[in-house]
Scaffold this active site. Structure first.
Site, short mmCIF file in Angstrom:
data_model
loop_
_atom_site.label_atom_id
_atom_site.label_comp_id
_atom_site.label_asym_id
_atom_site.label_seq_id
_atom_site.Cartn_x
_atom_site.Cartn_y
_atom_site.Cartn_z
N HIS A 165 -20.17 40.93 -31.20
CA HIS A 165 -20.48 39.50 -31.29
C HIS A 165 -19.87 38.85 -30.05
CE1 HIS A 165 -20.89 38.94 -35.96
NE2 HIS A 165 -22.08 38.84 -35.39
N CYS A 259 -13.46 34.36 -36.17
CA CYS A 259 -14.52 34.67 -37.16
C CYS A 259 -14.16 34.15 -38.53
CB CYS A 259 -14.74 36.16 -37.34
SG CYS A 259 -14.68 37.17 -35.95
N1 ARG Z 1 -17.71 42.85 -40.91
C1 ARG Z 1 -18.28 41.69 -40.29
C2 ARG Z 1 -19.56 42.08 -39.59
O1 ARG Z 1 -19.61 43.14 -39.03
C3 ARG Z 1 -17.31 41.08 -39.35
C4 ARG Z 1 -17.78 39.81 -38.71
C5 ARG Z 1 -16.77 39.24 -37.78
N2 ARG Z 1 -17.21 38.04 -37.23
C6 ARG Z 1 -17.31 37.74 -35.92
N3 ARG Z 1 -17.73 36.58 -35.58
N4 ARG Z 1 -17.07 38.61 -34.99
O2 ARG Z 1 -20.53 41.36 -39.57
#
Ligand code: ARG
Length: 280
Positions: A165, A259
Site C-alpha cells: 500500500h 493504517c
Molecule cells: N491485513 C491488512 C491487509 O492486508 C492490512 C492493511 C494495512 N493497511 C494499510 N493501509 N497498509 O489488507
C-alpha cells in the site's frame, strides 16, 4: 481551528486469520492482550494530541476492520468507498459505508470492475493525490477517483510486495514535505516524487521494515512505530516531534499507526483546495 478528527476501530476481533500480504502468517498469530494494549496506547497518544477519535463498532469475522485507513477516501464531505482487492476485506465495506452515511457523508462507489483501497493507496500532498497502484489498487481506479473528486492524481507503481500500500512507504507531512522509502518505487516513481515533493525525507530500510513510513501525522507531531531512531532524528531535524508507540502486533498483519487511523477532516498535508460540485 477545530480539532482533528480520526476514525479508529478497537481490535476486539483483530487477528491473523488469512494471508493477503507478505507480512501475514497465520502460524504467527497476534497476541490478543498485547494488540489491545498497543491499540489503546495509540488511541491515548492521539487523544493527548487533542484528536477527536471516533470509534467504529468492531465486528466478528472482520479481523482487519481495525485498519480504517483502507475504508475509503475522504474528501471534504464525500466518502469514496473502497473496492477491496480481496473478498475477505470487501466484507468490511458495508460497515464503513453505514458509518459514513450515518455521520453525514455522501457515500460514493467506484465502478465494480476496478480496485481502490482508499487512504491506504491515495494520499494528498498539497492539492495533488499521490496514488499507489499494482498490488491492491488499479491505476484506472485512481484516475476515476481523481475525475470524480476533481483533483490531480499522480500514479506511483509499487514495485516491492512488502510495501503493498502507498501508506507503507510514503507519508505526506505537509504540502511539499513527505517521508518515503525509496526502494518501494521504481526509478520513474522516485523521479515523480522528487519532482513534485520538494522536501523528501528518506527512511532507512530497517525502519521502513518496521513501517516507520506508516505514521499518523497530527499538526507537527508524527506518531510512528517504536524502534525507528533514525526516523525520529530526521523528524526532529525537520522541525517535527516524533512520538513512538509500539505497534508490533499490527505489523504482523501488515499495518501500523497510519493504517489504524482514518483522518476525517483532511490531513495536515492535504491542500483540499478544489471545491467539489455543490451538492455533488
Ligand atoms: N491485513 C491488512 C491487509 O492486508 C492490512 C492493511 C494495512 N493497511 C494499510 N493501509 N497498509 O489488507
Amino acid at each position: 481551528m477545530s480539532s482533528p478528527r480520526i476514525l479508529m476501530c478497537p481490535p476486539d476481533h483483530y487477528g491473523i486469520e488469512y494471508e493477503i500480504n507478505p507480512w501475514m502468517n497465520r502460524s504467527l498469530g497476534a497476541v490478543r492482550e498485547l494488540a489491545f494494549t498497543q491499540w489503546k496506547n495509540l488511541h491515548h497518544a492521539l487523544l493527548s494530541l487533542g484528536v477527536g477519535v471516533e470509534a467504529m463498532t468492531p465486528r466478528p469475522g472482520l479481523p482487519d476492520l481495525v485498519f480504517t485507513a483502507n475504508a475509503g477516501l475522504v474528501f471534504h464531505r464525500t466518502f469514496l468507498s473502497s473496492r477491496f482487492r480481496h473478498e475477505v476485506r470487501a466484507r468490511e465495506s458495508p460497515h464503513f459505508d453505514a458509518w459514513f452515511a450515518a455521520n453525514g457523508y455522501e457515500v460514493k462507489h467506484l465502478p465494480e470492475n476496478m480496485f481502490h483501497e482508499g487512504a491506504g493507496d491515495a494520499l494528498f500532498c498539497g492539492d495533488t493525490l499521490f496514488a499507489g497502484y499494482r498490488t491492491r489498487s488499479d491505476a484506472t481506479a485512481h484516475q476515476w477517483a481523481g475525475n470524480a473528486l476533481g483533483v490531480r492524481v499522480l500514479p506511483l507503481e509499487l514495485v516491492n510486495p512488502r510495501f503493498y500500500h502507498l501508506d507503507t512507504c510514503f507519508c505526506p507531512l505537509a504540502p511539499g514535505v513527505a517521508l518515503y522509502f525509496p526502494d518501494a518505487f521504481d526509478a520513474y516513481g522516485r523521479r515523480v516524487l522528487t519532482t513534485h515533493v520538494p522536501t523528501l525525507i528518506p527512511v532507512v530500510e530497517a525502519e521502513a521494515h518496521r513501517f516507520g513510513c506508516n505514521a499518523a501525522v497530527v499538526g507537527n507531531t508524527v506518531v510512528h512505530n517504536s524502534r525507528c531512531p533514525e526516523l525520529a532524528g530526521s523528524l526532529v531535524r525537520a522541525g517535527y516531534r516524533s512520538v513512538e508507540v509500539e505497534l508490533d502486533e499490527f505489523l504482523k498483519a501488515g499495518g501500523s499507526a497510519k493504517c489504524l487511523t482514518l483522518r476525517l477532516d483532511g490531513e495536515e498535508a492535504a491542500g483540499w483546495k478544489a471545491v467539489p460540485n455543490p451538492g455533488g
